[in-house]
Design a protein around this motif. Structure first.
Motif, PDB file in Angstrom:
ATOM      1  N   TRP A 230    -140.538  -3.402   9.298  1.00 49.06           N
ATOM      2  CA  TRP A 230    -140.014  -4.689   8.100  1.00 49.06           C
ATOM      3  C   TRP A 230    -139.663  -6.199   8.918  1.00 49.06           C
ATOM      4  CZ3 TRP A 230    -135.706  -3.030   4.644  1.00 49.06           C
ATOM      5  CH2 TRP A 230    -136.222  -2.063   3.508  1.00 49.06           C
TER       6      TRP A 230
ATOM      7  N   ALA B  66    -137.761 -12.833   3.631  1.00 46.28           N
ATOM      8  CA  ALA B  66    -136.630 -12.039   3.892  1.00 46.28           C
ATOM      9  C   ALA B  66    -135.342 -13.045   2.978  1.00 46.28           C
ATOM     10  CB  ALA B  66    -136.069 -11.608   5.035  1.00 46.28           C
TER      11      ALA B  66
ATOM     12  N   THR C  70    -133.618  -7.799   9.272  1.00 47.68           N
ATOM     13  CA  THR C  70    -133.831  -6.221   8.884  1.00 47.68           C
ATOM     14  C   THR C  70    -133.842  -5.353   9.821  1.00 47.68           C
ATOM     15  OG1 THR C  70    -135.211  -7.125   7.293  1.00 47.68           O
ATOM     16  CG2 THR C  70    -135.022  -4.737   7.478  1.00 47.68           C
TER      17      THR C  70
ATOM     18  N   LEU D  31    -130.229  -2.311  -4.445  1.00 48.47           N
ATOM     19  CA  LEU D  31    -130.578  -2.031  -3.277  1.00 48.47           C
ATOM     20  C   LEU D  31    -131.109  -0.799  -2.780  1.00 48.47           C
ATOM     21  CD1 LEU D  31    -128.378  -4.543  -1.174  1.00 48.47           C
ATOM     22  CD2 LEU D  31    -130.671  -5.108  -2.186  1.00 48.47           C
TER      23      LEU D  31
ATOM     24  N   THR E 211    -131.676   1.993   0.487  1.00 55.51           N
ATOM     25  CA  THR E 211    -131.545   2.218   1.808  1.00 55.51           C
ATOM     26  C   THR E 211    -132.846   2.862   2.460  1.00 55.51           C
ATOM     27  OG1 THR E 211    -130.115   4.226   1.461  1.00 55.51           O
ATOM     28  CG2 THR E 211    -129.050   2.084   2.102  1.00 55.51           C
TER      29      THR E 211
ATOM     30  N   GLY F 234    -134.432   1.550   4.794  1.00 53.43           N
ATOM     31  CA  GLY F 234    -133.395   0.463   5.305  1.00 53.43           C
ATOM     32  C   GLY F 234    -133.299   0.557   6.899  1.00 53.43           C
TER      33      GLY F 234
ATOM     34  N   ALA G  99    -129.783  -3.917   6.529  1.00 59.14           N
ATOM     35  CA  ALA G  99    -130.708  -4.443   5.843  1.00 59.14           C
ATOM     36  C   ALA G  99    -131.134  -3.373   4.853  1.00 59.14           C
ATOM     37  CB  ALA G  99    -131.993  -4.728   6.833  1.00 59.14           C
TER      38      ALA G  99
ATOM     39  N   GLY H 235    -133.843  -2.778   1.011  1.00 57.48           N
ATOM     40  CA  GLY H 235    -134.627  -3.465   0.266  1.00 57.48           C
ATOM     41  C   GLY H 235    -134.214  -3.556  -1.268  1.00 57.48           C
ATOM     42  N   TYR H 236    -134.850  -4.543  -1.766  1.00 55.91           N
ATOM     43  CA  TYR H 236    -134.694  -4.859  -3.161  1.00 55.91           C
ATOM     44  C   TYR H 236    -135.591  -3.956  -4.005  1.00 55.91           C
ATOM     45  CZ  TYR H 236    -132.133  -9.330  -3.087  1.00 55.91           C
ATOM     46  OH  TYR H 236    -131.386 -10.161  -2.920  1.00 55.91           O
TER      47      TYR H 236
ATOM     48  N   THR I  75    -135.998  -8.216   1.319  1.00 58.63           N
ATOM     49  CA  THR I  75    -134.820  -7.244   1.405  1.00 58.63           C
ATOM     50  C   THR I  75    -133.494  -8.278   1.538  1.00 58.63           C
ATOM     51  OG1 THR I  75    -133.863  -5.886   3.377  1.00 58.63           O
ATOM     52  CG2 THR I  75    -135.110  -7.803   3.862  1.00 58.63           C
TER      53      THR I  75
END
Length: 241
Positions: free
Chosen positions: A12, A20, A46, A166, A168, A171, A189, A191-192, A203
């Motif tokens: 990432w 980001a 991240t 979000l 994980t 993540g 961190a 992710g969307y 993220t």
């Protein structure tokens, strides 16, 4: 796109370098988002170093008694008040427990429609999870989100009026050096997820300081992680929600 190396390290930091989102909660519930090209404290993020064994604070593989590494799913998948309360009740007095609660809180907090816009829910979470030593402006989630009601908290990372949350999954988390048995700084961190799809490039990140009081983890403060350290070596969640 493969996001993880054979060793388990996340790629990432490379993938999200140009996209980001940095989320800062500092000195109160003043949520801000900036691009990595902005000020130094707005660098991308991240990654996570391995958990800090208490009480020394040096990097290691986890505390004694930490049987299961952070899953990123403690409390369940519902992203509601009950999830947060369940995670707090189940989080052990270990570094992993602090990571799990911080992650659950972030999954509840950073989504749209905004859960903290529901005053009753926000007040319930504030009363349960905020430390007695937390700044009053920071701990009042309902007031904080009310003040940000007309603000795009994602700074354009998600289209206006588009539901998101979000995940994980893939993540990363990190415990900062200097953390102790009763005070742990957790960097996260995640992710969307937009329109049901986990973005490979976007993220959100946060740093939270948790303290152990009244036989449970509580959040004392939050801010922006040191993203250089975060990107240098992240630890993936073993599960992911």
């Amino acid at each position: 796109m493969r996001m993880v190396t054979a060793s388990g390290r996340s790629r990432w930091p490379i993938v999200i370098g140009a996209a980001a989102l940095v989320v800062a909660i500092s000195g109160g519930i003043a949520y801000t988002a900036t691009r990595p090209t902005a000020a130094p404290n707005a660098a991308p993020s991240t990654a996570t170093a391995t958990p800090t064994p208490t009480p020394t604070g040096s990097t290691g593989t986890g505390d004694i008694g930490d049987d299961v590494a952070p899953t990123g799913c403690l409390g369940g998948q519902d992203r509601n008040v009950n999830m947060v309360l369940a995670a707090q009740a189940d989080a052990k007095h270990t570094s992993y427990g602090a990571v799990e609660l911080a992650t659950t809180f972030y999954r509840w907090l950073w989504q749209s429609p905004n859960p903290a816009a529901n005053t009753a829910d926000a007040n319930t979470v504030s009363a349960a999870i905020m430390s007695s030593t937390a700044n009053e402006e920071f701990s009042d989630l309902a007031a904080g989100y009310s003040a940000m009601a007309n603000t795009d908290i994602t700074s354009g990372q998600v289209p206006a009026n588009t539901p998101f949350h979000l995940s994980t999954t893939n993540g990363l988390w990190m415990i900062s050096e200097g953390s102790s048995a009763d005070e742990v700084e957790v960097n996260i961190a995640a992710g969307y997820v937009v329109n049901g799809e986990l973005s490979p490039t976007k993220t959100a990140v946060i740093s939270q300081t948790l303290v152990w009081e009244d036989n449970a983890w509580h959040i004392q403060s939050a801010g922006t992680p040191d993203q250089a350290k975060l990107a240098a070596g992240g630890t993936r969640y073993t599960g992911g929600c």
